[in-house]
Scaffold this motif. Sequence first.
Motif, PDB file in Angstrom:
ATOM      1  N   ILE A  50      15.656 -36.334  57.897  1.00  0.00           N
ATOM      2  CA  ILE A  50      14.681 -35.407  58.471  1.00  0.00           C
ATOM      3  C   ILE A  50      15.439 -34.386  59.303  1.00  0.00           C
ATOM      4  O   ILE A  50      16.427 -34.721  59.966  1.00  0.00           O
ATOM      5  CB  ILE A  50      13.644 -36.157  59.331  1.00  0.00           C
ATOM      6  CG1 ILE A  50      12.495 -36.673  58.459  1.00  0.00           C
ATOM      7  CG2 ILE A  50      13.090 -35.291  60.446  1.00  0.00           C
ATOM      8  CD1 ILE A  50      11.394 -37.378  59.212  1.00  0.00           C
ATOM      9  N   ALA A  51      14.992 -33.145  59.261  1.00  0.00           N
ATOM     10  CA  ALA A  51      15.590 -32.078  60.074  1.00  0.00           C
ATOM     11  C   ALA A  51      14.478 -31.194  60.618  1.00  0.00           C
ATOM     12  O   ALA A  51      13.493 -30.927  59.927  1.00  0.00           O
ATOM     13  CB  ALA A  51      16.580 -31.251  59.250  1.00  0.00           C
ATOM     14  N   ALA A 107      29.560 -36.191  56.502  1.00  0.00           N
ATOM     15  CA  ALA A 107      28.502 -35.362  55.925  1.00  0.00           C
ATOM     16  C   ALA A 107      27.829 -34.518  57.002  1.00  0.00           C
ATOM     17  O   ALA A 107      27.497 -33.343  56.767  1.00  0.00           O
ATOM     18  CB  ALA A 107      27.473 -36.248  55.221  1.00  0.00           C
ATOM     19  N   ILE A 108      27.636 -35.077  58.177  1.00  0.00           N
ATOM     20  CA  ILE A 108      27.045 -34.309  59.276  1.00  0.00           C
ATOM     21  C   ILE A 108      28.000 -33.210  59.730  1.00  0.00           C
ATOM     22  O   ILE A 108      27.577 -32.076  60.002  1.00  0.00           O
ATOM     23  CB  ILE A 108      26.674 -35.246  60.444  1.00  0.00           C
ATOM     24  CG1 ILE A 108      25.387 -36.010  60.101  1.00  0.00           C
ATOM     25  CG2 ILE A 108      26.499 -34.476  61.747  1.00  0.00           C
ATOM     26  CD1 ILE A 108      24.883 -36.919  61.195  1.00  0.00           C
ATOM     27  N   LEU A 132      18.480 -36.161  61.374  1.00  0.00           N
ATOM     28  CA  LEU A 132      18.462 -37.624  61.434  1.00  0.00           C
ATOM     29  C   LEU A 132      18.683 -38.134  60.031  1.00  0.00           C
ATOM     30  O   LEU A 132      17.937 -37.779  59.111  1.00  0.00           O
ATOM     31  CB  LEU A 132      17.121 -38.131  61.983  1.00  0.00           C
ATOM     32  CG  LEU A 132      16.824 -39.629  61.839  1.00  0.00           C
ATOM     33  CD1 LEU A 132      17.831 -40.463  62.633  1.00  0.00           C
ATOM     34  CD2 LEU A 132      15.400 -39.945  62.300  1.00  0.00           C
ATOM     35  N   VAL A 133      19.725 -38.937  59.844  1.00  0.00           N
ATOM     36  CA  VAL A 133      20.004 -39.508  58.530  1.00  0.00           C
ATOM     37  C   VAL A 133      20.101 -41.017  58.677  1.00  0.00           C
ATOM     38  O   VAL A 133      20.760 -41.526  59.577  1.00  0.00           O
ATOM     39  CB  VAL A 133      21.298 -38.918  57.911  1.00  0.00           C
ATOM     40  CG1 VAL A 133      22.488 -39.069  58.844  1.00  0.00           C
ATOM     41  CG2 VAL A 133      21.597 -39.579  56.571  1.00  0.00           C
ATOM     42  N   THR A 134      19.401 -41.719  57.791  1.00  0.00           N
ATOM     43  CA  THR A 134      19.409 -43.178  57.778  1.00  0.00           C
ATOM     44  C   THR A 134      19.749 -43.649  56.376  1.00  0.00           C
ATOM     45  O   THR A 134      19.104 -43.248  55.404  1.00  0.00           O
ATOM     46  CB  THR A 134      18.040 -43.746  58.186  1.00  0.00           C
ATOM     47  OG1 THR A 134      17.693 -43.258  59.485  1.00  0.00           O
ATOM     48  CG2 THR A 134      18.066 -45.265  58.220  1.00  0.00           C
ATOM     49  N   ALA A 135      20.780 -44.477  56.274  1.00  0.00           N
ATOM     50  CA  ALA A 135      21.202 -45.028  54.992  1.00  0.00           C
ATOM     51  C   ALA A 135      20.828 -46.505  54.951  1.00  0.00           C
ATOM     52  O   ALA A 135      21.162 -47.263  55.867  1.00  0.00           O
ATOM     53  CB  ALA A 135      22.708 -44.857  54.800  1.00  0.00           C
ATOM     54  N   ALA A 143      22.296 -45.416  60.897  1.00  0.00           N
ATOM     55  CA  ALA A 143      21.701 -44.127  61.238  1.00  0.00           C
ATOM     56  C   ALA A 143      22.616 -43.328  62.163  1.00  0.00           C
ATOM     57  O   ALA A 143      23.339 -43.881  62.992  1.00  0.00           O
ATOM     58  CB  ALA A 143      20.344 -44.328  61.916  1.00  0.00           C
ATOM     59  N   LEU A 144      22.567 -42.015  61.990  1.00  0.00           N
ATOM     60  CA  LEU A 144      23.222 -41.052  62.872  1.00  0.00           C
ATOM     61  C   LEU A 144      22.230 -39.930  63.125  1.00  0.00           C
ATOM     62  O   LEU A 144      21.406 -39.613  62.267  1.00  0.00           O
ATOM     63  CB  LEU A 144      24.490 -40.478  62.231  1.00  0.00           C
ATOM     64  CG  LEU A 144      25.712 -41.395  62.142  1.00  0.00           C
ATOM     65  CD1 LEU A 144      26.779 -40.737  61.272  1.00  0.00           C
ATOM     66  CD2 LEU A 144      26.282 -41.690  63.512  1.00  0.00           C
TER      67      LEU A 144
END
Length: 275
Positions: A50-51, A107-108, A132-135, A143-144
Amino acid sequence: MQHQPHNLRGNQPKYVVCSQTNQRQNNEDSFQIFSLTPVIGKTPVTILTIADGMGGHAYGEHVSEQALHKLSLSLFEQLIVKSSLNCNVINETSVSSESLAQILWQAIEQANAHVRRMIEVNKWGKAGSTILVTAILDHQAIALNLGDSPLFHYQQETGNLTKVTQEHTVANTLVNARMITEEMARYHEGRNRLEFYIGCSELPTKLPLYQISLQPGDLLLLCTDGVSSLLLLEEIKQILANTNQVLEEIAQNLLQAAQAAGETDNQTLILWQVD
């Protein structure tokens, strides 16, 4: 604009996605969900992102979209291309959580560099986006985040709700320094002032990494601050705990509760249920 929710049955994951403009002129939020299979025959890595384009600055919708676009390309390159290019032997070892965490961070970094170049070339001045990225890999989530789009974890077995991520806002910095309370932070003038975000000139030297153990029935809630900022943790918990409802109803209840509290910002959420 209201995006159609997705609630897949059978052996497919169950999730719902909602994104709406609310009372703003346009929607500056972006989201993306996809799976990658780095090792043939092994469990895929599912990516939820999400961004939220920074309010008050120009071209927020373009920045948030491009941030996720570059993030997804970077993840594909690192998880798929690098491991398979000119390799005639299928790797039998699944990707580790440690290597996945490093891949997310890279990636971020690449997304931030891409957005900064875009801002400079187009002479947009100050622009940016949260991310917000969650793998999800097997029964673990990594998450980061940058900015104030949070991740929540609801444990069905215990009924506990945890706000997993920390917000990179001036108000949250004051909370961590014990200069103001969490209740005061909800109304503090620095609650919407971001210290770190996609598009900023300098990223933190060490970004916190969040790892979560998942159990069947657990819920992961990724959202923009238009969903969460005016709701107390207990209010979110009560809505998520209503297991008699389907995911679409839970998602709509979250959006409506935020609006009833006075929220006027764009609202985007991904509600994911662990099988």
